[in-house]
Motif scaffolding. Structure first.
Motif, PDB file in Angstrom:
ATOM      1  N   ASN A  76      -3.312   8.677  -5.184  1.00 15.63           N
ATOM      2  CA  ASN A  76      -4.106   7.272  -5.511  1.00 15.63           C
ATOM      3  C   ASN A  76      -3.832   7.585  -7.210  1.00 15.63           C
ATOM      4  O   ASN A  76      -3.885   6.931  -8.213  1.00 15.63           O
ATOM      5  CB  ASN A  76      -4.280   6.257  -4.705  1.00 15.63           C
ATOM      6  CG  ASN A  76      -4.707   6.502  -3.598  1.00 15.63           C
ATOM      7  OD1 ASN A  76      -2.850   5.621  -3.058  1.00 15.63           O
ATOM      8  ND2 ASN A  76      -5.101   6.000  -3.054  1.00 15.63           N
ATOM      9  N   MET A  83     -10.899   7.378   4.032  1.00 20.05           N
ATOM     10  CA  MET A  83      -9.157   7.891   3.076  1.00 20.05           C
ATOM     11  C   MET A  83      -9.887   9.429   3.100  1.00 20.05           C
ATOM     12  O   MET A  83     -10.894   9.843   2.853  1.00 20.05           O
ATOM     13  CB  MET A  83      -9.052   7.240   2.064  1.00 20.05           C
ATOM     14  CG  MET A  83     -10.447   7.537   0.876  1.00 20.05           C
ATOM     15  SD  MET A  83      -9.224   6.342  -0.685  1.00 20.05           S
ATOM     16  CE  MET A  83     -10.947   6.859  -1.898  1.00 20.05           C
ATOM     17  N   GLU A 129     -11.039   1.217  -1.262  1.00 18.25           N
ATOM     18  CA  GLU A 129     -11.936   2.654  -1.558  1.00 18.25           C
ATOM     19  C   GLU A 129     -12.272   2.965  -2.955  1.00 18.25           C
ATOM     20  O   GLU A 129     -13.135   3.644  -3.057  1.00 18.25           O
ATOM     21  CB  GLU A 129     -12.227   3.278  -0.176  1.00 18.25           C
ATOM     22  CG  GLU A 129     -12.457   2.557   0.998  1.00 18.25           C
ATOM     23  CD  GLU A 129     -12.181   3.905   2.182  1.00 18.25           C
ATOM     24  OE1 GLU A 129     -12.734   3.482   3.396  1.00 18.25           O
ATOM     25  OE2 GLU A 129     -11.367   4.894   1.832  1.00 18.25           O
ATOM     26  N   SER A 160      -6.811   3.055   1.615  1.00 18.32           N
ATOM     27  CA  SER A 160      -7.875   3.343   0.948  1.00 18.32           C
ATOM     28  C   SER A 160      -7.749   3.126  -0.436  1.00 18.32           C
ATOM     29  O   SER A 160      -8.481   3.346  -1.576  1.00 18.32           O
ATOM     30  CB  SER A 160      -6.170   4.919   0.417  1.00 18.32           C
ATOM     31  OG  SER A 160      -5.605   3.866  -0.200  1.00 18.32           O
ATOM     32  N   TRP A 161      -7.050   2.377  -1.134  1.00 16.47           N
ATOM     33  CA  TRP A 161      -7.136   1.783  -2.529  1.00 16.47           C
ATOM     34  C   TRP A 161      -8.437  -0.330  -2.462  1.00 16.47           C
ATOM     35  O   TRP A 161      -8.649   0.179  -3.486  1.00 16.47           O
ATOM     36  CB  TRP A 161      -5.933   0.314  -2.657  1.00 16.47           C
ATOM     37  CG  TRP A 161      -4.189   1.259  -3.112  1.00 16.47           C
ATOM     38  CD1 TRP A 161      -3.453   1.453  -2.105  1.00 16.47           C
ATOM     39  CD2 TRP A 161      -4.718   1.751  -4.306  1.00 16.47           C
ATOM     40  NE1 TRP A 161      -2.477   2.114  -2.768  1.00 16.47           N
ATOM     41  CE2 TRP A 161      -3.254   2.579  -3.910  1.00 16.47           C
ATOM     42  CE3 TRP A 161      -4.749   2.674  -5.805  1.00 16.47           C
ATOM     43  CZ2 TRP A 161      -2.211   3.407  -4.902  1.00 16.47           C
ATOM     44  CZ3 TRP A 161      -4.438   2.891  -6.603  1.00 16.47           C
ATOM     45  CH2 TRP A 161      -2.868   3.836  -6.120  1.00 16.47           C
ATOM     46  N   VAL A 203      -4.958  11.249  -0.289  1.00  8.64           N
ATOM     47  CA  VAL A 203      -5.135  10.399  -0.173  1.00  8.64           C
ATOM     48  C   VAL A 203      -5.866   9.805  -1.614  1.00  8.64           C
ATOM     49  O   VAL A 203      -5.030   8.945  -2.759  1.00  8.64           O
ATOM     50  CB  VAL A 203      -4.977   9.431   0.307  1.00  8.64           C
ATOM     51  CG1 VAL A 203      -5.403   7.887   0.543  1.00  8.64           C
ATOM     52  CG2 VAL A 203      -4.630   9.201   1.784  1.00  8.64           C
ATOM     53  N   TYR A 204      -6.815  10.282  -1.958  1.00  8.31           N
ATOM     54  CA  TYR A 204      -7.915  10.172  -2.984  1.00  8.31           C
ATOM     55  C   TYR A 204      -6.390   9.795  -4.460  1.00  8.31           C
ATOM     56  O   TYR A 204      -6.639  10.082  -5.585  1.00  8.31           O
ATOM     57  CB  TYR A 204      -9.289  10.181  -2.950  1.00  8.31           C
ATOM     58  CG  TYR A 204      -9.832   9.971  -3.935  1.00  8.31           C
ATOM     59  CD1 TYR A 204     -10.375   9.148  -4.675  1.00  8.31           C
ATOM     60  CD2 TYR A 204      -9.295  11.068  -5.554  1.00  8.31           C
ATOM     61  CE1 TYR A 204     -11.148   8.677  -5.913  1.00  8.31           C
ATOM     62  CE2 TYR A 204     -10.330  11.284  -6.946  1.00  8.31           C
ATOM     63  CZ  TYR A 204     -11.184   9.593  -6.784  1.00  8.31           C
ATOM     64  OH  TYR A 204     -11.844   9.697  -8.687  1.00  8.31           O
ATOM     65  N   ARG A 219      -0.063   4.655   2.148  1.00  6.57           N
ATOM     66  CA  ARG A 219      -0.840   5.140   1.935  1.00  6.57           C
ATOM     67  C   ARG A 219      -2.064   4.922   2.628  1.00  6.57           C
ATOM     68  O   ARG A 219      -3.143   4.831   2.582  1.00  6.57           O
ATOM     69  CB  ARG A 219      -1.510   5.777   1.317  1.00  6.57           C
ATOM     70  CG  ARG A 219      -0.391   6.983   0.247  1.00  6.57           C
ATOM     71  CD  ARG A 219      -0.926   7.628  -1.225  1.00  6.57           C
ATOM     72  NE  ARG A 219      -1.051   7.180  -2.338  1.00  6.57           N
ATOM     73  CZ  ARG A 219       0.173   6.813  -2.941  1.00  6.57           C
ATOM     74  NH1 ARG A 219       1.203   7.575  -2.644  1.00  6.57           N
ATOM     75  NH2 ARG A 219      -0.070   5.996  -4.437  1.00  6.57           N
ATOM     76  N   TRP A 275       0.648  -1.537  -0.170  1.00  3.29           N
ATOM     77  CA  TRP A 275      -0.058   0.238   0.405  1.00  3.29           C
ATOM     78  C   TRP A 275       0.919   1.225   0.009  1.00  3.29           C
ATOM     79  O   TRP A 275       0.121   2.324   0.173  1.00  3.29           O
ATOM     80  CB  TRP A 275      -1.068  -0.409   1.439  1.00  3.29           C
ATOM     81  CG  TRP A 275      -0.416  -0.334   2.048  1.00  3.29           C
ATOM     82  CD1 TRP A 275       0.054  -1.860   2.799  1.00  3.29           C
ATOM     83  CD2 TRP A 275       0.072   0.670   3.002  1.00  3.29           C
ATOM     84  NE1 TRP A 275       0.229  -1.553   4.021  1.00  3.29           N
ATOM     85  CE2 TRP A 275       0.638  -0.458   4.141  1.00  3.29           C
ATOM     86  CE3 TRP A 275       0.821   1.520   3.300  1.00  3.29           C
ATOM     87  CZ2 TRP A 275       1.220   0.362   5.907  1.00  3.29           C
ATOM     88  CZ3 TRP A 275       0.903   1.980   4.622  1.00  3.29           C
ATOM     89  CH2 TRP A 275       1.673   1.350   5.956  1.00  3.29           C
TER      90      TRP A 275
END
Length: 385
Positions: free
Chosen positions: A299, A291, A216, A213-214, A295-296, A209, A206
């Protein structure tokens, strides 16, 4: 004066000058050249004396009435705009950051009316010299412009100096996601989510992060894509913001950019499943996503880089894609403005070039215009025979 002269003509000496009182050309026959110049000088002297008399009488030079303009420092003006304009809005951190630069340059207690157009232009030039783009400079100065507008609107100031217009900005070419790019992004989010759960951080999992987060990302991406919502609006949705009644699902975006909540229906089957799944086990005030918006964005930027998507592609592109598809399929601009929460219609006009449905009205109106012109021309030729 340069246009004053005394000339010798057939009839004798003649004065030729612009009368200082009337502004009209004056010609008089005189006995000699000296007499002519004496008349001209006398006219100018009489005009000068009369000007002084008029000035003393207040006929020519008048003094503006004294008017109490008010007193408002930069910091006081910001407090006024904060109460009347910005309180309750999102992204106020940028506003406070811009204010800090404004106060550092002009001075916290400097009177707002003392900032002249020239002084403001020097401030803009300094910002440009520091590497800021014209669009960034305009955003920073817009805080000061808003403060000035509110000061006048709410009666704190009566008269303010004129400021120069905003700097010319380079318009970014419109960009939206095509269906293939949407599928590529969804596939990347799925693969990245699996990897984040299977591998630890040091082995490419990850990446610091957080694995959640991934997992989501795809859900948040689809919600944004299908409703044209901003990142923070979507990420901050809580359980109580979802209304489910008789098969109808609605989202109320509370934490909007302009501070005004808006409610939209959820029709897409995948989005309905996402909301129902994420609502399970959540308290009323719990967010559906763990998240943060940053972070969004990080990513999303990673996905764009790995996939090699061309052009300027940021997380905000889902909003532009939604607007483009909606307008292309005939959604009226005011309806789209309300749905997406734009305060000004100008923001929607950025996508208006995609309104090919409405263009059909124009094309139908002028259909056959070339043939009509030919027929009309032929009739004119026939009438001339």
């Amino acid at each position: 004066m340069a246009q004053d002269r005394v000339v010798l003509r057939k009839a004798g000496w003649t004065t030729d000058f612009i009368h200082p009182r009337t502004g009209k050309r004056t010609q008089n026959r005189v006995g000699s050249e000296d007499e002519g110049w004496a008349i001209i000088h006398a006219a100018h002297e009489a005009a000068r004396v009369q000007h002084n008399v008029d000035a003393k009488a207040g006929k020519r030079v008048k003094t503006a009435p004294i008017q109490q303009n008010g007193s408002l420092s930069i910091h006081e003006a910001f407090q006024l705009s904060w109460d009347k304009r910005w309180r309750g809005q999102k992204s106020t951190g940028n506003i406070e950051s811009h204010l800090k630069q404004i106060e550092e340059y002009f001075g916290r207690d400097t009177q707002l009316v003392d900032i002249t157009g020239h002084w403001l232009d020097l401030f803009r030039k300094q910002l440009l010299s520091e590497g800021n783009k014209p669009s960034t400079v305009n955003r920073k100065v817009s805080v000061l412009r808003s403060m000035r507008t509110d000061a006048v609107r709410f009666g704190k100031l009566i008269d303010v100096p004129t400021w120069p217009p905003g700097l010319t900005e380079e318009r970014i070419p419109p960009r939206w996601l095509d269906p293939q790019e949407i599928l590529l992004l969804r596939d990347y989010f799925q693969r990245r989510a699996r990897r984040s759960m299977e591998l630890p951080s040091q082995h490419g999992g990850w990446a610091g992060r957080g694995p959640c987060s991934w997992t989501e990302m795809e859900d948040a991406f689809l919600l944004r894509l299908n409703h044209g919502s901003r990142c923070q609006e979507t990420i901050n949705v809580k359980r109580r913001d979802i209304q489910v009644s008789q098969g109808l699902i609605q989202i109320t975006f509370i934490e909007t950019k302009n501070g005004f909540p808006r409610t939209v229906r959820v029709e897409d089957p995948e989005c309905r499943e996402i909301l129902l799944r994420r609502m399970e086990g959540k308290g009323l005030d719990e967010r559906l996503f763990r998240m943060k918006w940053r972070v969004y964005c990080d990513n999303f930027a990673e996905a764009v880089k790995e996939l090699g998507l061309p052009g300027r592609v940021t997380g905000h592109i889902t909003r532009g894609t939604f607007a483009t598809v909606a307008i292309t399929n005939g959604t009226p601009l005011p309806v789209l403005q309300h749905f997406c929460g734009w305060r000004e219609l100008d923001s929607v006009n950025h996508y208006a070039h995609n309104d090919t449905q409405s263009q059909g009205i124009v094309l139908d109106a002028v259909k056959g215009i070339g043939q009509t012109s030919v027929i009309t021309k032929q009739r004119r030729l026939d009438s001339c025979k």
